[in-house]
Design a protein around this motif. Structure first.
Motif, PDB file in Angstrom:
ATOM      1  N   LYS A 106      55.047  68.872 -45.743  1.00 17.09           N
ATOM      2  CA  LYS A 106      56.083  67.885 -45.433  1.00 17.09           C
ATOM      3  C   LYS A 106      56.270  66.930 -46.604  1.00 17.09           C
ATOM      4  CE  LYS A 106      55.511  67.944 -40.434  1.00 17.09           C
ATOM      5  NZ  LYS A 106      54.994  67.221 -39.267  1.00 17.09           N
ATOM      6  N   LEU A 107      55.165  66.483 -47.197  1.00 17.91           N
ATOM      7  CA  LEU A 107      55.253  65.587 -48.356  1.00 17.91           C
ATOM      8  C   LEU A 107      55.948  66.266 -49.533  1.00 17.91           C
ATOM      9  CD1 LEU A 107      51.752  63.859 -48.306  1.00 17.91           C
ATOM     10  CD2 LEU A 107      53.970  62.774 -47.896  1.00 17.91           C
ATOM     11  N   ILE A 108      55.637  67.521 -49.746  1.00 17.84           N
ATOM     12  CA  ILE A 108      56.284  68.272 -50.825  1.00 17.84           C
ATOM     13  C   ILE A 108      57.779  68.399 -50.561  1.00 17.84           C
ATOM     14  CG2 ILE A 108      56.462  70.574 -51.878  1.00 17.84           C
ATOM     15  CD1 ILE A 108      53.376  70.766 -51.514  1.00 17.84           C
ATOM     16  N   ALA A 109      58.152  68.702 -49.320  1.00 17.85           N
ATOM     17  CA  ALA A 109      59.571  68.830 -48.959  1.00 17.85           C
ATOM     18  C   ALA A 109      60.304  67.517 -49.168  1.00 17.85           C
ATOM     19  CB  ALA A 109      59.709  69.304 -47.504  1.00 17.85           C
ATOM     20  N   VAL A 110      59.696  66.399 -48.756  1.00 18.28           N
ATOM     21  CA  VAL A 110      60.310  65.089 -48.933  1.00 18.28           C
ATOM     22  C   VAL A 110      60.464  64.774 -50.419  1.00 18.28           C
ATOM     23  CG1 VAL A 110      59.914  62.601 -48.631  1.00 18.28           C
ATOM     24  CG2 VAL A 110      59.563  64.163 -46.710  1.00 18.28           C
ATOM     25  N   ASN A 111      59.446  65.081 -51.198  1.00 18.82           N
ATOM     26  CA  ASN A 111      59.475  64.836 -52.635  1.00 18.82           C
ATOM     27  C   ASN A 111      60.570  65.668 -53.291  1.00 18.82           C
ATOM     28  OD1 ASN A 111      58.595  63.753 -55.121  1.00 18.82           O
ATOM     29  ND2 ASN A 111      57.310  65.528 -55.469  1.00 18.82           N
ATOM     30  N   ASN A 112      60.685  66.935 -52.895  1.00 22.31           N
ATOM     31  CA  ASN A 112      61.730  67.796 -53.479  1.00 22.31           C
ATOM     32  C   ASN A 112      63.127  67.331 -53.068  1.00 22.31           C
ATOM     33  OD1 ASN A 112      59.907  69.416 -54.797  1.00 22.31           O
ATOM     34  ND2 ASN A 112      59.802  70.945 -53.180  1.00 22.31           N
ATOM     35  N   THR A 113      63.290  66.861 -51.838  1.00 21.58           N
ATOM     36  CA  THR A 113      64.575  66.363 -51.364  1.00 21.58           C
ATOM     37  C   THR A 113      64.989  65.111 -52.122  1.00 21.58           C
ATOM     38  OG1 THR A 113      64.116  67.267 -49.176  1.00 21.58           O
ATOM     39  CG2 THR A 113      65.851  65.611 -49.323  1.00 21.58           C
ATOM     40  N   SER A 114      64.030  64.237 -52.377  1.00 17.77           N
ATOM     41  CA  SER A 114      64.351  62.987 -53.070  1.00 17.77           C
ATOM     42  C   SER A 114      64.704  63.220 -54.536  1.00 17.77           C
ATOM     43  CB  SER A 114      63.192  61.997 -52.947  1.00 17.77           C
ATOM     44  OG  SER A 114      62.054  62.452 -53.655  1.00 17.77           O
ATOM     45  N   ARG A 115      64.253  64.306 -55.104  1.00 21.30           N
ATOM     46  CA  ARG A 115      64.581  64.628 -56.500  1.00 21.30           C
ATOM     47  C   ARG A 115      65.979  65.217 -56.623  1.00 21.30           C
ATOM     48  NH1 ARG A 115      59.241  67.405 -59.170  1.00 21.30           N
ATOM     49  NH2 ARG A 115      57.953  65.547 -59.102  1.00 21.30           N
TER      50      ARG A 115
END
Length: 116
Positions: A106-115
């Protein structure tokens, strides 16, 4: 004909490498396979050979094939190795690890979305 001492050294090095990759100390692995730590140390150094039964216990504990130890071949992918190791833990610990993985993804997905 083969050099028995060189073979023992190569097998010992492969056992040590597999033990470290699995995250075990010599003491921990020795306890798992019912071998004394000094004897495991001697095997890893190639000072002594290893019995078939001890080899099988080591391979089972480290989730590696006998070919990996005897011949240096590794037919198992890194992710398969992780899956095999997870199969050796309790269901409660497996549930905890699943939660950690899910949170991490989930953290990785959020990080990728914010980029993006």
């Amino acid at each position: 004909m083969y050099d028995k001492h060189a073979l023992n050294i190569a097998i010992g090095e492969r056992i040590k490498h597999a033990r470290i990759a699995a995250g075990y100390t010599q003491q921990q692995l020795a306890e798992l396979i019912d071998m004394s730590p000094p004897n495991l140390s001697a095997v890893e150094r190639g000072a002594v050979g290893i019995s078939h039964s001890a080899l099988l216990r080591i391979c089972e504990a480290l989730c590696v094939t006998t070919d990996t130890i005897l011949r240096g071949t590794n037919e198992i992918s890194d992710i398969s190795h992780v899956v095999m190791r997870l199969g050796n833990i309790s269901s409660e610990n497996r549930r905890i690890i699943e939660e950690i993985i899910n949170s991490s993804l989930k953290l990785i997905a959020v990080n990728n979305t914010s980029r993006n």
